[in-house]
Design an enzyme around this catalytic site. Structure first.
Site, mmCIF file in Angstrom:
data_model
loop_
_atom_site.group_PDB
_atom_site.id
_atom_site.type_symbol
_atom_site.label_atom_id
_atom_site.label_comp_id
_atom_site.label_asym_id
_atom_site.label_seq_id
_atom_site.Cartn_x
_atom_site.Cartn_y
_atom_site.Cartn_z
ATOM 1 C CE LYS A 44 11.628 -5.292 -58.135
ATOM 2 N NZ LYS A 44 10.205 -5.112 -58.385
ATOM 3 C CG ASP A 80 6.794 -4.686 -53.572
ATOM 4 O OD1 ASP A 80 7.870 -4.073 -53.571
ATOM 5 O OD2 ASP A 80 6.329 -5.262 -54.568
ATOM 6 C CD GLN A 130 8.025 -6.023 -61.239
ATOM 7 O OE1 GLN A 130 8.880 -6.386 -60.449
ATOM 8 N NE2 GLN A 130 7.759 -4.745 -61.426
#
Ligand code: NDP
Length: 280
Positions: free
Chosen positions: A53, A120, A97
Protein backbone atom coordinates in the site's frame (compact mmCIF):
# COMPACT_ATOMS: atom_id res chain seq x y z
CA UNK A 1 -11.92 -21.46 -27.15
CA UNK A 2 -9.78 -20.27 -24.27
CA UNK A 3 -10.99 -17.32 -22.15
CA UNK A 4 -9.57 -13.84 -22.33
CA UNK A 5 -7.39 -13.36 -19.25
CA UNK A 6 -8.15 -10.06 -17.54
CA UNK A 7 -4.87 -8.44 -16.60
CA UNK A 8 -5.55 -6.73 -13.27
CA UNK A 9 -1.98 -5.55 -13.02
CA UNK A 10 -2.13 -3.72 -16.33
CA UNK A 11 -5.53 -2.14 -15.60
CA UNK A 12 -4.19 -1.08 -12.20
CA UNK A 13 -1.12 0.55 -13.70
CA UNK A 14 -3.29 2.47 -16.12
CA UNK A 15 -5.58 3.70 -13.34
CA UNK A 16 -2.68 4.60 -11.06
CA UNK A 17 -1.07 6.60 -13.88
CA UNK A 18 -4.29 8.60 -14.21
CA UNK A 19 -4.46 9.18 -10.44
CA UNK A 20 -0.80 10.29 -10.40
CA UNK A 21 -1.54 12.74 -13.20
CA UNK A 22 -4.46 14.26 -11.28
CA UNK A 23 -2.21 14.68 -8.25
CA UNK A 24 0.61 16.15 -10.33
CA UNK A 25 -1.68 18.68 -11.97
CA UNK A 26 -3.11 19.92 -8.68
CA UNK A 27 -3.16 23.60 -7.83
CA UNK A 28 0.18 24.97 -6.61
CA UNK A 29 -1.08 25.66 -3.12
CA UNK A 30 -2.68 22.24 -2.60
CA UNK A 31 -0.80 19.49 -0.79
CA UNK A 32 -0.69 15.89 -2.09
CA UNK A 33 -3.22 13.32 -0.80
CA UNK A 34 -2.22 11.70 2.48
CA UNK A 35 -2.98 8.14 3.59
CA UNK A 36 -2.34 7.01 7.16
CA UNK A 37 -1.61 3.29 7.41
CA UNK A 38 -1.84 1.73 10.85
CA UNK A 39 -0.31 -1.65 11.57
CA UNK A 40 -0.45 -3.35 14.97
CA UNK A 41 2.01 -6.15 15.71
CA UNK A 42 4.22 -8.01 13.25
CA UNK A 43 1.97 -10.35 11.26
CA UNK A 44 4.13 -11.07 8.16
CA UNK A 45 1.18 -11.03 5.74
CA UNK A 46 0.00 -7.69 7.16
CA UNK A 47 3.51 -6.31 6.75
CA UNK A 48 3.53 -7.29 3.06
CA UNK A 49 0.10 -5.69 2.50
CA UNK A 50 1.15 -2.48 4.28
CA UNK A 51 4.37 -2.27 2.25
CA UNK A 52 2.41 -2.77 -0.98
CA UNK A 53 0.00 0.00 0.00
CA UNK A 54 2.88 2.34 0.76
CA UNK A 55 4.45 1.54 -2.63
CA UNK A 56 1.11 2.22 -4.35
CA UNK A 57 0.95 5.59 -2.57
CA UNK A 58 4.40 6.44 -3.93
CA UNK A 59 3.40 5.50 -7.47
CA UNK A 60 0.37 7.81 -7.23
CA UNK A 61 2.28 10.74 -5.73
CA UNK A 62 0.53 10.42 -2.35
CA UNK A 63 2.08 10.91 1.06
CA UNK A 64 1.84 7.77 3.17
CA UNK A 65 2.26 7.90 6.92
CA UNK A 66 2.91 4.63 8.70
CA UNK A 67 1.91 4.18 12.32
CA UNK A 68 3.39 0.90 13.59
CA UNK A 69 2.13 -0.08 17.03
CA UNK A 70 3.55 -3.01 19.02
CA UNK A 71 1.59 -6.27 19.33
CA UNK A 72 0.72 -5.42 22.95
CA UNK A 73 -0.62 -1.93 22.18
CA UNK A 74 -3.93 -1.39 23.96
CA UNK A 75 -7.27 -0.76 22.30
CA UNK A 76 -7.33 2.61 24.02
CA UNK A 77 -3.98 3.61 22.48
CA UNK A 78 -5.18 2.64 19.03
CA UNK A 79 -8.46 4.52 19.44
CA UNK A 80 -6.57 7.58 20.64
CA UNK A 81 -4.35 7.46 17.53
CA UNK A 82 -7.40 7.21 15.27
CA UNK A 83 -9.01 10.13 17.06
CA UNK A 84 -5.90 12.20 16.40
CA UNK A 85 -5.78 11.18 12.71
CA UNK A 86 -9.50 11.95 12.31
CA UNK A 87 -8.62 15.56 13.11
CA UNK A 88 -5.28 15.68 11.29
CA UNK A 89 -5.41 18.04 8.31
CA UNK A 90 -2.68 16.22 6.38
CA UNK A 91 -4.51 12.89 6.53
CA UNK A 92 -7.26 12.27 3.96
CA UNK A 93 -7.61 8.53 4.45
CA UNK A 94 -7.08 6.21 7.40
CA UNK A 95 -6.52 2.52 6.98
CA UNK A 96 -6.08 0.11 9.84
CA UNK A 97 -4.58 -3.15 8.59
CA UNK A 98 -6.64 -6.16 9.68
CA UNK A 99 -6.58 -8.59 11.39
CA UNK A 100 -5.84 -6.91 14.72
CA UNK A 101 -4.49 -8.78 17.77
CA UNK A 102 -7.29 -10.61 19.58
CA UNK A 103 -7.35 -8.27 22.61
CA UNK A 104 -8.52 -5.42 20.34
CA UNK A 105 -12.14 -5.19 19.20
CA UNK A 106 -11.96 -4.71 15.41
CA UNK A 107 -15.50 -3.37 15.20
CA UNK A 108 -14.76 -0.64 17.74
CA UNK A 109 -11.69 0.37 15.75
CA UNK A 110 -13.51 0.46 12.42
CA UNK A 111 -16.34 2.47 14.02
CA UNK A 112 -13.83 5.02 15.33
CA UNK A 113 -12.56 6.02 11.86
CA UNK A 114 -14.60 9.00 10.67
CA UNK A 115 -16.64 8.08 7.57
CA UNK A 116 -15.03 10.85 5.47
CA UNK A 117 -11.61 9.22 5.99
CA UNK A 118 -12.76 5.59 5.92
CA UNK A 119 -11.17 4.77 2.56
CA UNK A 120 -11.49 1.03 3.21
CA UNK A 121 -15.26 1.51 3.26
CA UNK A 122 -15.85 -0.71 6.30
CA UNK A 123 -17.48 1.81 8.66
CA UNK A 124 -21.21 1.49 9.44
CA UNK A 125 -21.96 4.82 7.72
CA UNK A 126 -20.30 3.78 4.45
CA UNK A 127 -21.84 0.32 4.67
CA UNK A 128 -25.29 1.87 5.19
CA UNK A 129 -24.82 4.29 2.32
CA UNK A 130 -23.74 1.44 0.06
CA UNK A 131 -26.91 -0.44 0.99
CA UNK A 132 -29.03 2.63 0.28
CA UNK A 133 -27.28 3.28 -3.03
CA UNK A 134 -25.97 6.66 -1.82
CA UNK A 135 -22.47 8.04 -2.49
CA UNK A 136 -19.96 6.26 -0.25
CA UNK A 137 -16.54 4.68 -0.09
CA UNK A 138 -17.22 1.14 -1.29
CA UNK A 139 -14.97 -1.66 0.02
CA UNK A 140 -11.94 -1.86 -2.26
CA UNK A 141 -12.00 -5.52 -3.33
CA UNK A 142 -15.55 -5.69 -4.71
CA UNK A 143 -15.18 -2.17 -6.12
CA UNK A 144 -12.09 -3.43 -7.95
CA UNK A 145 -14.08 -6.35 -9.35
CA UNK A 146 -16.73 -4.05 -10.82
CA UNK A 147 -14.07 -1.68 -12.17
CA UNK A 148 -12.35 -4.59 -13.94
CA UNK A 149 -15.58 -5.81 -15.54
CA UNK A 150 -16.37 -2.30 -16.77
CA UNK A 151 -12.85 -1.78 -18.05
CA UNK A 152 -13.23 -4.91 -20.19
CA UNK A 153 -16.58 -3.65 -21.51
CA UNK A 154 -18.39 -6.64 -19.98
CA UNK A 155 -22.14 -6.08 -19.81
CA UNK A 156 -23.42 -6.40 -16.23
CA UNK A 157 -26.97 -5.09 -16.52
CA UNK A 158 -29.53 -7.89 -16.71
CA UNK A 159 -26.87 -10.57 -16.24
CA UNK A 160 -27.14 -13.27 -13.61
CA UNK A 161 -24.26 -12.89 -11.18
CA UNK A 162 -23.55 -15.67 -8.70
CA UNK A 163 -21.28 -14.74 -5.81
CA UNK A 164 -19.80 -17.53 -3.72
CA UNK A 165 -18.97 -16.13 -0.25
CA UNK A 166 -20.89 -13.72 1.99
CA UNK A 167 -18.23 -11.97 4.06
CA UNK A 168 -18.67 -8.34 5.06
CA UNK A 169 -15.57 -7.30 3.14
CA UNK A 170 -16.09 -9.16 -0.14
CA UNK A 171 -19.24 -11.23 -0.73
CA UNK A 172 -21.95 -8.96 0.71
CA UNK A 173 -20.65 -5.64 -0.70
CA UNK A 174 -20.00 -7.36 -4.05
CA UNK A 175 -23.68 -8.34 -4.10
CA UNK A 176 -24.77 -4.74 -3.43
CA UNK A 177 -22.44 -3.30 -6.06
CA UNK A 178 -23.57 -5.81 -8.70
CA UNK A 179 -27.21 -5.04 -7.83
CA UNK A 180 -26.45 -1.36 -8.33
CA UNK A 181 -25.16 -2.29 -11.79
CA UNK A 182 -28.53 -3.97 -12.42
CA UNK A 183 -27.33 -7.57 -12.31
CA UNK A 184 -29.63 -10.26 -10.91
CA UNK A 185 -27.67 -11.50 -7.93
CA UNK A 186 -27.47 -14.83 -6.14
CA UNK A 187 -25.25 -15.17 -3.08
CA UNK A 188 -24.03 -18.66 -2.14
CA UNK A 189 -22.33 -19.75 1.08
CA UNK A 190 -21.50 -22.84 3.09
CA UNK A 191 -25.18 -23.70 3.71
CA UNK A 192 -26.25 -23.34 0.09
CA UNK A 193 -27.94 -26.48 -1.25
CA UNK A 194 -26.85 -27.64 -4.71
CA UNK A 195 -24.14 -25.02 -4.97
CA UNK A 196 -22.73 -26.35 -8.29
CA UNK A 197 -26.20 -26.04 -9.82
CA UNK A 198 -26.53 -22.42 -8.64
CA UNK A 199 -23.10 -21.51 -9.98
CA UNK A 200 -23.82 -23.19 -13.33
CA UNK A 201 -26.66 -20.70 -13.90
CA UNK A 202 -24.29 -17.71 -13.69
CA UNK A 203 -23.32 -15.38 -16.49
CA UNK A 204 -20.82 -13.84 -14.08
CA UNK A 205 -19.22 -15.79 -11.21
CA UNK A 206 -17.45 -14.03 -8.34
CA UNK A 207 -15.55 -16.53 -6.20
CA UNK A 208 -14.62 -15.28 -2.69
CA UNK A 209 -14.35 -18.42 -0.61
CA UNK A 210 -10.75 -18.93 0.46
CA UNK A 211 -10.48 -22.53 -0.80
CA UNK A 212 -8.00 -23.34 -3.56
CA UNK A 213 -9.58 -24.64 -6.76
CA UNK A 214 -13.11 -24.71 -5.28
CA UNK A 215 -14.81 -23.60 -8.51
CA UNK A 216 -14.30 -26.44 -10.98
CA UNK A 217 -15.03 -26.47 -14.71
CA UNK A 218 -18.22 -28.53 -14.30
CA UNK A 219 -19.74 -25.64 -12.27
CA UNK A 220 -19.13 -23.12 -15.06
CA UNK A 221 -21.52 -22.41 -17.91
CA UNK A 222 -19.90 -22.17 -21.33
CA UNK A 223 -18.97 -18.51 -21.94
CA UNK A 224 -19.39 -17.31 -18.33
CA UNK A 225 -17.22 -14.52 -16.92
CA UNK A 226 -15.20 -15.77 -13.94
CA UNK A 227 -13.72 -13.43 -11.34
CA UNK A 228 -11.45 -15.06 -8.77
CA UNK A 229 -11.04 -13.09 -5.54
CA UNK A 230 -9.45 -15.93 -3.55
CA UNK A 231 -5.87 -15.84 -2.32
CA UNK A 232 -4.66 -19.22 -1.07
CA UNK A 233 -1.12 -20.29 -0.28
CA UNK A 234 -0.36 -23.87 -1.30
CA UNK A 235 2.05 -26.14 0.58
CA UNK A 236 4.73 -25.43 -2.03
CA UNK A 237 4.41 -21.71 -1.26
CA UNK A 238 2.62 -20.89 -4.51
CA UNK A 239 -0.32 -18.46 -4.39
CA UNK A 240 -3.51 -19.61 -6.08
CA UNK A 241 -7.15 -18.58 -6.32
CA UNK A 242 -10.51 -20.20 -5.59
CA UNK A 243 -10.96 -21.23 -9.22
CA UNK A 244 -9.42 -24.22 -10.99
CA UNK A 245 -7.89 -21.79 -13.46
CA UNK A 246 -6.45 -24.16 -16.09
CA UNK A 247 -9.69 -26.12 -16.58
CA UNK A 248 -12.12 -23.21 -16.16
CA UNK A 249 -10.32 -20.97 -18.66
CA UNK A 250 -11.26 -23.44 -21.39
CA UNK A 251 -14.96 -22.82 -20.72
CA UNK A 252 -15.15 -19.17 -19.61
CA UNK A 253 -15.23 -16.15 -21.91
CA UNK A 254 -13.21 -14.02 -19.46
CA UNK A 255 -11.24 -15.04 -16.37
CA UNK A 256 -9.07 -13.25 -13.81
CA UNK A 257 -5.78 -14.88 -12.79
CA UNK A 258 -4.34 -15.20 -9.27
CA UNK A 259 -1.98 -13.51 -8.73
CA UNK A 260 -2.31 -10.52 -11.05
CA UNK A 261 -6.10 -10.20 -11.11
CA UNK A 262 -8.26 -8.79 -8.33
CA UNK A 263 -5.33 -8.30 -5.90
CA UNK A 264 -3.70 -5.29 -7.61
CA UNK A 265 -7.15 -3.81 -8.30
CA UNK A 266 -7.95 -3.83 -4.57
CA UNK A 267 -4.99 -1.59 -3.76
CA UNK A 268 -5.75 0.66 -6.73
CA UNK A 269 -9.30 1.19 -5.47
CA UNK A 270 -7.82 2.19 -2.12
CA UNK A 271 -5.83 4.84 -4.00
CA UNK A 272 -8.97 5.92 -5.83
CA UNK A 273 -10.91 6.25 -2.57
CA UNK A 274 -8.06 8.24 -1.01
CA UNK A 275 -7.97 10.55 -4.03
CA UNK A 276 -11.73 11.13 -3.61
CA UNK A 277 -11.33 11.86 0.10
CA UNK A 278 -8.62 14.41 -0.79
CA UNK A 279 -10.72 16.00 -3.55
CA UNK A 280 -13.60 16.46 -1.13
P1 NDP B 1 -14.23 -15.31 4.66
O1 NDP B 1 -13.55 -16.50 5.24
O2 NDP B 1 -14.60 -14.19 5.54
O3 NDP B 1 -15.55 -15.79 3.87
C1 NDP B 1 -15.53 -16.94 3.09
C2 NDP B 1 -16.92 -17.19 2.55
O4 NDP B 1 -16.89 -18.38 1.79
C3 NDP B 1 -17.97 -17.38 3.65
O5 NDP B 1 -19.14 -16.64 3.35
C4 NDP B 1 -18.24 -18.87 3.63
O6 NDP B 1 -19.58 -19.24 3.91
C5 NDP B 1 -17.94 -19.23 2.20
N1 NDP B 1 -17.54 -20.63 2.12
C6 NDP B 1 -16.53 -21.25 2.77
N2 NDP B 1 -16.51 -22.56 2.47
C7 NDP B 1 -17.54 -22.78 1.63
C8 NDP B 1 -18.05 -23.93 0.99
N3 NDP B 1 -17.49 -25.12 1.15
N4 NDP B 1 -19.12 -23.78 0.20
C9 NDP B 1 -19.69 -22.57 0.03
N5 NDP B 1 -19.27 -21.45 0.60
C10 NDP B 1 -18.19 -21.54 1.40
O7 NDP B 1 -13.26 -14.82 3.50
P2 NDP B 1 -13.14 -13.39 2.76
O8 NDP B 1 -14.41 -13.02 2.13
O9 NDP B 1 -12.45 -12.45 3.65
O10 NDP B 1 -12.09 -13.79 1.62
C11 NDP B 1 -12.37 -14.77 0.65
C12 NDP B 1 -11.12 -15.04 -0.15
O11 NDP B 1 -10.74 -13.84 -0.81
C13 NDP B 1 -9.91 -15.43 0.68
O12 NDP B 1 -9.11 -16.32 -0.06
C14 NDP B 1 -9.16 -14.14 0.88
O13 NDP B 1 -7.78 -14.32 1.08
C15 NDP B 1 -9.43 -13.46 -0.45
N6 NDP B 1 -9.35 -12.01 -0.42
C16 NDP B 1 -8.71 -11.41 -1.45
C17 NDP B 1 -8.61 -10.05 -1.53
C18 NDP B 1 -7.93 -9.46 -2.71
O14 NDP B 1 -7.53 -8.32 -2.65
N7 NDP B 1 -7.79 -10.17 -3.82
C19 NDP B 1 -9.16 -9.20 -0.48
C20 NDP B 1 -9.90 -9.91 0.52
C21 NDP B 1 -9.97 -11.27 0.55
P3 NDP B 1 -20.26 -19.04 5.38
O15 NDP B 1 -20.54 -17.57 5.48
O16 NDP B 1 -21.49 -19.86 5.31
O17 NDP B 1 -19.25 -19.50 6.37
Amino acid sequence: MSAKIIDGKKISEELRRKIAETVKNRADNKRAPGLAVIIVGDNPASRIYVNNKKKACESCGFNSFEYALPEDATEKELLRLIERLNKDENTDGILCQLPLPSHIDENKVIDAICPEKDVDGFSPVNTGNLLAGKPCFAPCTPAGVVEMLKHEGIEISGKHCVIVGRSNIVGKPAALLMLQENATVTVCHSRTKNLPEEVRRADIIIAAIGKAGFITADMVKEGAVVVDVGINRLENGKITGDVDFEAVKEKASYITPVPGGVGPMTITMLMKNTLRAWER
